[in-house]
Design a protein around this motif. Structure first.
Motif: not given
Length: 417
Positions: A48, A81, A105, A107, A119
């Motif tokens: 990640t 997204t 994702r 945040e 990612y």
């Protein structure tokens, strides 16, 4: 007399049950550890990477106003997204939008205008490249959206200016109507010029995207430990509730031997109970000379209704001993709690072996208290007795520093003559 009510389970009894069934715990731990290692081998290794983006407010004046739109970071996070962003990033990476979406994702740290875009991929380089591509696509789509809006407003404004200028030509020079229309056209021209200077910068990437140095998926050690803990979590209740024929009753000498007595006498095959007790009297190490002031006390405890004290006392008499038999059940429990037998009572027992039968006492606490005041302890149990109850009493005695001198194993109660 009614049997004593069941006593509550003690922690020492639970610990003893777990010790006796250590194989169940070991099997559960081994299976859990194996499952953890298998999970590590089967689950894919993933990496990640994170790219941080500072989101800027896009300065696109609305119609009739030059105010800057308020920054909405939450809405911007949803855009990361969106289909347009993922499609643009997928084109750069040569992958599909669906595959890319599974690993993205977003945040937003509280009270900041920063988005952390992560990612997850199967390699460290792919994770870093993917995170960077999504961040750049997000800024590109957001910037293009703002630029398209500015261009659309400019074109609409110039169209309005052209329309007003054509309308002004219908009026003679110097007429108030023509002057008013030309003033409107001039104002719109100023707005079009203002739109040309609008700041449509969507934000910027903060620093370079670091390539992850290690996988983000769990390694063999944490998965193995988690599997081991899960195996023990399942094995402990199994070990505590597992009731086999051997554990439901005393069963055999091994069943009593697991209670750690100093000696176990197996009299289940003796044709006469008298023979069993004669051997028990022989195995007990009694002093040749008994104290003249207190005598020598033996506490015998067995199943309710079996009266093992009388049988042992008779066997000792056959060996020529001076024996006094005392049934503790007929002694007031208040006397026992206050310190019976007293020194005065013991003085009347001088030179005798005093066999005190505690079988009919309804309290394990009183049995243990009486045992602490005696010289030796004898347990008499039949093969159909509850092993847990026997181990419980044995544990209570041991906790008070009382050692059992002899355990006598007897036939089933319904098989005795």
């Amino acid at each position: 007399m009614q049997p004593a009510p069941p006593q509550p389970v003690q922690l020492s009894e639970l610990a003893g049950s777990l010790r006796r069934r250590w194989r169940v715990l070991a099997l559960g731990a081994a299976v859990g550890l194996l499952l953890g290692v298998l999970a590590w081998a089967v689950l894919p290794v993933t990496y990640t990477a994170t790219t941080s983006v500072r989101v800027s407010s896009v300065d696109v004046p609305s119609s009739g106003s030059s105010a800057t739109a308020a920054l909405d970071v939450a809405t911007a996070a949803q855009l990361v997204t969106s289909g347009d962003v993922l499609a643009a990033a997928a084109d750069d990476l040569g992958t599909t939008r669906g595959e890319l979406k599974d690993g993205v994702r977003v945040e937003n740290p509280p009270d900041t205008a920063v988005l952390n875009i992560t990612y997850t991929a199967s390699s460290a380089d792919a994770a870093a490249t993917g995170s960077r591509a999504v961040a750049e696509a997000f800024l590109g789509v957001r910037g293009k959206t703002a630029a398209d809006e500015v261009q659309a407003q400019q074109e609409a404004t110039w169209d309005r200016v052209s329309m007003l200028e054509r309308s002004a030509q219908r009026y003679p020079a110097g007429s108030p109507a023509k002057a008013s229309i030309l003033r409107q056209a001039e104002s719109l021209g100023d707005r079009a010029a203002e739109l040309a200077t609008a700041d449509t910068t969507p934000g910027q990437i903060l620093g370079a995207t670091a390539t992850p140095s290690g996988p983000s998926s769990l390694g063999v050690l944490p998965l193995g430990v988690a599997g081991l803990a899960l195996g023990l979590l399942v094995a402990v209740p199994v070990a505590l509730t597992r009731r086999t024929a051997a554990s439901a009753g005393i069963g055999d000498v091994g069943g009593l031997g697991s209670i750690h007595e100093a000696a176990v006498l197996d009299g289940t095959r003796d044709p006469r109970p008298q023979d069993t007790w004669d051997i028990a009297a022989l195995m007990l190490k009694l002093p040749s000379e008994l104290p003249a002031d207190t005598g020598y006390t033996l506490v015998v405890d067995g199943s309710v209704g079996t009266q093992p004290g009388a049988a042992l006392a008779e066997a000792l008499r056959r060996r020529g001993r001076a024996v006094r038999h005392v049934d503790a059940a007929v002694i007031n429990e208040g006397k026992l709690a206050r310190g019976w037998p007293t020194q005065r009572k013991q003085a009347t027992w001088g030179g005798e072996v005093v066999v005190i039968d505690s079988s009919e006492l309804t309290s394990d606490a009183l049995k243990v208290t009486l045992a602490t005041r005696s010289d030796q302890i004898v347990l008499a149990r039949s093969v159909d007795d509850d092993a847990l109850a026997a181990r419980r009493l044995r544990g209570l005695l041991r906790a008070q520093g009382v050692d059992v001198a002899l355990t006598v194993l007897l036939p089933q109660r319904d098989a005795r003559p």
